[in-house]
Motif scaffolding. Structure first.
Motif, PDB file in Angstrom:
ATOM      1  N   ASP A 137      -5.493  -3.199  -6.836  1.00 14.43           N
ATOM      2  CA  ASP A 137      -5.046  -4.018  -5.718  1.00 14.43           C
ATOM      3  C   ASP A 137      -5.719  -5.374  -5.772  1.00 14.43           C
ATOM      4  O   ASP A 137      -6.863  -5.487  -6.163  1.00 14.43           O
ATOM      5  CB  ASP A 137      -5.386  -3.314  -4.406  1.00 14.43           C
ATOM      6  N   GLU A 138      -4.995  -6.387  -5.351  1.00 10.12           N
ATOM      7  CA  GLU A 138      -5.536  -7.754  -5.283  1.00 10.12           C
ATOM      8  C   GLU A 138      -6.104  -8.129  -6.639  1.00 10.12           C
ATOM      9  O   GLU A 138      -7.264  -8.456  -6.799  1.00 10.12           O
ATOM     10  CB  GLU A 138      -6.606  -7.857  -4.196  1.00 10.12           C
TER      11      GLU A 138
ATOM     12  N   THR B  25       0.822  -1.204   0.000  1.00  5.93           N
ATOM     13  CA  THR B  25       0.000   0.000   0.000  1.00  5.93           C
ATOM     14  C   THR B  25       0.864   1.264   0.000  1.00  5.93           C
ATOM     15  O   THR B  25       0.561   2.248  -0.674  1.00  5.93           O
ATOM     16  CB  THR B  25      -0.928   0.013   1.227  1.00  5.93           C
TER      17      THR B  25
ATOM     18  N   HIS C 245      -8.366   1.206   2.542  1.00  3.68           N
ATOM     19  CA  HIS C 245      -7.281   1.887   1.824  1.00  3.68           C
ATOM     20  C   HIS C 245      -7.431   3.395   1.965  1.00  3.68           C
ATOM     21  O   HIS C 245      -6.464   4.116   2.168  1.00  3.68           O
ATOM     22  CB  HIS C 245      -7.321   1.543   0.329  1.00  3.68           C
TER      23      HIS C 245
HETATM   24 MG    MG Z   1      -2.897  -4.824   0.786  1.00  8.51          MG
END
Ligand code: MG
Ligand code: ADP
Length: 698
Positions: free
Chosen positions: A397-398, A303, A333
């Protein structure tokens, strides 16, 4: 020329419209080409005949030569079966049929000499062979070719007389109608360099092996072919993109980045984070569009790398966005980023599906005007109503939860394609990464921030719950929090939700002194949010959930992860879940709870989890044990990694070789325009034209 890919299987003698439909639905065979590339999954040696007297209960497939003495029908209703007494003079054995009884008695006559092939089983001290293959001895020459191939068939196929043998017959019909000739897929220079069999010989031997050695060579050639074209496709896409797609240049490291780095970064970056930030900076300053995959285990600090990259974009008068797969994660986030940036003069917005209309009406124009510099959100970000003023960097993300198609929608948000950083915490085995993301540059964070204690993992059986409860009570007594996760698997959702709810009731009874909360996918977003919040704030001691928490919530005080029915999770998923704990300074624990009855493979998988904390090691083991078809990242990648013969767990070397050769070919002829390379171009079209060319945009 032959257009085998365009000729419908329906017109092959012996097929017709009905069978064609079944072949298409059940086996994905629509064309002549599909049939030729429908490979056997195993071969059985039929070069030897066994005597009836030799038969034992634990033999694999065998064949015998002899005669049927007589038929008998035994049992009633569902157990009704036809039994034939079969002898070769050394003893008798039963041949048994449960279906098609009349067909059998009509076709195979007592007294005639036959070759019988099948797998003997033992039933009350009597050996029998259920549903054997039977051929007249005169046909032996055609049938007994030493190695007999076996093709995957489904119940539906078998019901329509499309069993393994029938598939082989179709191969024979097709290949002989082509006079056993097939066009080559590789140009002469490649073929002579790799020194492998020509395609026609390989296809012939894979369906009708002349010998074990020829079969091995045929398989090698076909595996090479398959992997070579995948690599050629990926590498060509990557090189064309490099030639064609200009990137926005971010030349400056400016005010935002520097101020944050000097004044607000609460800790020293790890060596790995520094290296990755450097790689990203170099990419975004190069003048070509960045396409980078950032791999790093859960908790490795991706992050922060994302945040620094976004600040670079803002320094260069561009906007940046970060897209997360769930609302909870996006919100978290946002909170993290706001926490880091609270004292800086920068505008960040959160945009998700549940952003109120009133807020949305303010945020959207501010994104369009460029006033908002960083946007964090979910899929809501790719809706058409979201228009950026100048999107310079998109972070996902992911990644494995976003389909390729969804990713591509994001790229269209700017005249110039933004730089793209894909972050994943699912370590991907090398071979799989090469195949799925072979066109992306890869950065790896292979170092955790200092001061983390390795998580202790234990495996416990679910008949010993009392000990587990004692342990949890002790840990919560020390001020920690606990996750309890239940599987949620497609096809058994009802039961899975029930297990979670039953577990929730049990936990409330067992722990009356603690607060227990529950989150699952069927809850309303607001309820989910409020339950989640109870846990994040520390009000709840135990959070019980289906896998919704898998993707990245950060509760540093949670130090125990209990995974119920751990045997039902994949290794990578277990590893992801485990990564939810171990974020604070305390010793953390992961407890895998399973039933006592486990297959050997499952026991091995759980053992790997107990013994290793290394995501890459675990991913490789998962690939070995389960094959790539079941790995996370493949099903949802959208690339449909549907390998027909190669196996990423076993064929890593062939893959590397195929990639090297593909690289050399493209190095000399990037667009494959030379005369000998024309067939490569054509082959790529056949293999990949059905798919939209997302490669150019993601
Ligand atoms: Mg993460
Ligand atoms: P990931 O997204 O890779 O799973 P995060 O970015 O959520 O990991 O980081 C995990 C935790 O580690 C966060 O609390 C973060 O603030 C912290 N962290 C990140 N980088 C460092 C560092 N260099 N030193 C100390 N803590 C760090």
């Amino acid at each position: 020329m032959l257009d085998l890919d365009k000729r419908s299987i329906m017109y092959l003698p012996g097929v017709g419209p009905k069978k064609a439909e079944i072949l298409r639905k059940e086996a994905g065979i629509s064309s002549y080409e599909d049939l030729l590339f429908y490979f056997p999954y195993k071969y059985i040696d039929r070069s030897r005949f066994y005597k009836v007297a030799e038969v034992t209960g634990n033999m694999l497939y065998i064949q015998m030569k002899g005669r049927i003495l007589y038929y008998d029908t035994v049992g009633e209703g569902r157990t009704r079966r036809l039994v034939a007494k079969f002898t070769d003079g050394t003893g008798t054995i039963d041949l048994v049929w449960f279906k098609g009884l009349n067909f059998v008695t009509d076709k195979y006559k007592p007294g005639t000499e036959y070759i019988v092939f099948g797998k003997p089983t033992e039933f009350g001290h009597i050996y029998n062979i259920p549903h054997p293959d039977i051929d007249p001895v005169e046909q032996a020459d055609q049938v007994v070719g030493g190695l007999t191939p076996f093709y995957n068939t489904t119940e539906k196929m078998k019901k329509s007389f499309l069993n393994s043998r029938a598939i082989q017959n179709l191969q024979y019909t097709l290949l002989s109608s082509l006079n056993w000739e097939l066009p080559e897929t590789l140009p002469p220079d490649v073929l002579s360099r790799i020194r492998m069999m020509p395609l026609k010989e390989a296809i012939r031997n894979v369906h009708f092996p002349e010998s074990t050695e020829k079969l091995r060579q045929a398989q090698l050639r076909l595996k090479f072919d398959e992997l070579f074209f995948i690599q050629l496709n990926i590498l060509r896409t990557a090189s064309l993109r490099k030639l064609k797609l200009k990137g926005i240049i971010f030349p400056t490291v400016g005010h935002y980045f520097n101020t944050f780095y000097k004044d607000y970064l609460p800790f020293e970056l790890t060596g790995a984070q520094k290296r990755v930030v450097k790689e990203i900076r170099a990419d975004m300053g190069s003048g070509r569009q960045m396409n980078r995959l950032l791999q790093g285990d859960v908790g490795s600090g991706k992050t922060l790398v994302a945040l620094l990259s976004m600040l670079l974009a803002v320094d260069n008068h561009c906007q940046a966005c970060m897209m997360a797969p769930t609302e909870i994660l996006a919100t978290q986030h946002y909170a993290t980023v706001m926490g880091f940036l609270k004292d800086m003069d920068i505008r960040v917005a959160l945009l998700t599906g549940s952003t109120k209309k009133k807020d949305r009406n303010k945020i959207l124009p501010a994104i369009a005007s460029g006033e908002i510099q960083i946007v964090i959100g979910t899929h809501a970000l790719i809706e058409e109503t979201v228009v950026f003023s100048s999107l310079g960097l998109a972070i996902i993300d992911e990644q494995h939860r976003f389909g390729v198609e969804q990713r591509s929608r994001l790229w269209k948000k700017n005249a110039i394609v933004p730089h793209v950083l894909v972050m994943t915490a699912t370590p991907i085995p090398r071979t799989l990464a090469m195949t799925l993301y072979g066109d992306l540059d890869v950065s790896v964070i292979d170092e955790l921030p200092p001061g983390r204690k390795p998580i202790q993992t234990m495996h416990r059986y679910d008949n010993k719950k009392a000990q587990l409860y004692d342990f949890l009570r002790k840990e919560i007594g020390l001020g920690r929090q606990v996750y309890v996760v239940y599987p949620l698997i497609e096809g058994s959702e009802k039961l899975d939700y029930k297990s979670l709810e039953d577990g929730f009731e049990t936990f409330k009874e067992v722990f009356p002194e603690f607060n227990v909360c529950m989150v699952h996918g069927k809850m309303k977003a607001a309820d989910k949010e409020s339950e989640m919040q109870k846990f994040i704030s520390g009000e709840a001691h135990i959070l019980m959930a289906t896998t919704v928490i898998e993707v990245g919530v950060n509760v540093p005080n949670a130090s125990v992860m209990v995974i119920e029915s751990a045997e039902r999770f994949g290794l990578s998923q277990l590893h992801q879940l485990r990564g939810r704990v171990g974020r604070g300074a305390e010793q953390s624990y992961c407890i895998l709870v399973s039933s006592y009855k486990l297959s050997n493979d499952t026991r091995k998988r759980l053992e790997i989890m107990v013994n290793s904390n290394n995501g890459f090691e675990i991913a490789e083991a998962d690939l070995r044990l389960r094959g790539h078809g079941d790995l996370e990242g493949t099903q949802q990648s959208g690339e449909g990694l549907d390998l027909k013969i190669a196996n990423l767990a076993a064929d890593g070397q062939i893959l590397q070789y195929a990639r090297d050769i593909a690289f050399d070919v493209l190095d000399k002829d990037p667009e494959l325009l030379s005369e000998p390379n024309r067939i490569l171009n054509e082959r790529l079209k056949i293999l990949f034209s059905r798919k939209i060319n997302w490669g150019m945009i993601s």
